[in-house]
Design an enzyme around this catalytic site. Structure first.
Site: not given
Ligand code: NAD
Length: 354
Positions: A138, A189, A221, A245, A249
């Site tokens: 980001y 990952k 994943d 992020d 959620d």
């Protein structure tokens, strides 16, 4: 000890008022904490043309923690970007270097019906997601859209983490786990991304200082899948900004009730800003309808993580469990056909339970 109270806009003042009543009640039992209020967001703009007025920032600097309500509302949506309410929040995060975002996802047995998952999968869930908040893809440079050597347009971003950035969030995770069930799962990952292989290596190094905490690693994943398959296997999940992020959620929706979820953003000194994850809910503002429990639970986190008052934090959380068990519900967590209470009555119930 001093708390800066930034109630903000919409339902912000109503819900923080209930949290302050709870704090006052603890005060009568000997917990001495000073509070001082200041405007932020749209209220800051109304007071002085700035969503983070100078005096508000100064108050925060002189305090041990910030209790934050919510900011924003339709009245402010057309302002130029620097004056928009959310800038107050973003500037506070940046100013205090609040790199560790803590989001618990708790499913109270009485509210398990609100989850979209089966009761037996989520009932009793209590996990904490720690998301790194100030780095990763980001913020990494370079980034942009360019024309490549083949003359085709392409977009690109840079995933980047420094060792120091990973070390500090890893320390936060292990320390948070010590206040819970002493299990950390680091999500990456590493099979595909160099940055996250580095993340895994550094987290493993930092873990050597925390022999009393169990560390596991999981690919993102798989973590996304495990969160809906068997979320109760987790205690603390630590991960980078982008994966955090998304996963935070996903985890919050396991609980199904936005009015119940607190959060914290901390820096290396354990100074922090504590706020419900929901927004200012302009549709119900001023109607005594808002659920104050997310804010009351944010106060509990504040006491635990910034002021080191574990006993007081646990008392508040127990009181919230009790009011739910007693059947008190605001409209957002009501079961169809059952009676509901307003914001103030929910505050009354928590005080009585305390
Ligand atoms: P929201 O979270 O404010 O509201 C979404 C829905 O949930 C609404 O129907 C609302 O009534 C309900 N809700 C939210 N909190 C509740 C509570 N405590 N009790 C009962 N019901 C509750 O999100 P939104 O509608 O997308 O945004 C409204 C405003 O809030 C916007 O200006 C947005 O920018 C701002 N916002 C602020 C923050 C923040 O301050 N951290 C976060 C998100 C959105």
């Amino acid at each position: 000890m001093k708390i800066a109270v930034l109630a903000g806009d919409g339902i912000g003042p109503e819900i923080t008022a209930q949290a302050l009543r709870v704090l006052q009640a603890l005060g009568s039992d000997g917990l001495r904490i000073e509070t001082e209020a200041a405007p932020v967001g749209g209220a800051g703009y109304d007071a002085s043309g700035d969503p983070l007025p100078e005096a508000t920032l100064k108050l925060c600097e002189q305090s041990d923690a910030i209790l934050f309500g919510a900011v924003g509302g339709p009245r402010y949506d057309t302002l130029p970007r620097p004056q928009r309410p959310e800038q107050g929040l973003l500037r506070l995060r940046k100013h205090f270097d609040l790199f560790a975002n803590l989001r618990p996802a708790i499913v109270y047995p009485e509210l398990a019906h609100a989850s979209s998952l089966k009761n037996e999968v989520v009932a009793g869930l209590d996990l904490l997601i720690l998301r790194e908040l100030t780095s990763d893809i980001y913020f990494g440079q370079p980034r942009g859209v360019r024309v490549n050597e083949q003359g085709e347009r392409e977009g690109f971003d840079t995933m980047r983490y420094t060792e120091g950035e990973i070390r500090r969030i890893a320390h936060s995770a292990f320390q948070a786990a010590r206040k819970r069930s002493r299990k950390v799962c680091s999500v990456d990952k590493a099979n595909v991304l160099e940055t996250t292989q580095f993340w895994r290596d550094v987290v493993t190094e930092v873990h050597k200082e925390y022999a009393d905490v169990e560390l596991t690693h999981m690919y993102v994943d798989n973590a996304a899948m495990q969160l809906v398959r068997n979320p109760r296997q987790f205690d603390v999940i630590v991960t980078g900004n982008m994966f955090g992020d998304i996963l935070s959620d996903e985890a919050s929706m396991l609980t199904g009730s936005i009015g119940m979820l607190p959060s914290a953003s901390l820096n290396a000194r354990n100074f922090g800003m504590y706020e419900p994850i929901h927004g200012s809910a302009p549709d119900i503002a001023g109607k005594n309808l808002a659920n104050p429990l997310a804010t009351i639970l944010s106060l509990a986190m504040l006491l635990r993580y910034s002021l080191d008052q574990e006993a007081a934090a646990a008392r508040i959380e127990a009181a919230v469990r009790k009011v739910l068990a007693q059947g008190f519900r605001t409209a957002d967590i009501a079961e169809p056909g059952k009676q509901t209470v307003g914001t103030v009555a929910m505050g009354d119930a928590v005080l009585a339970a305390l």
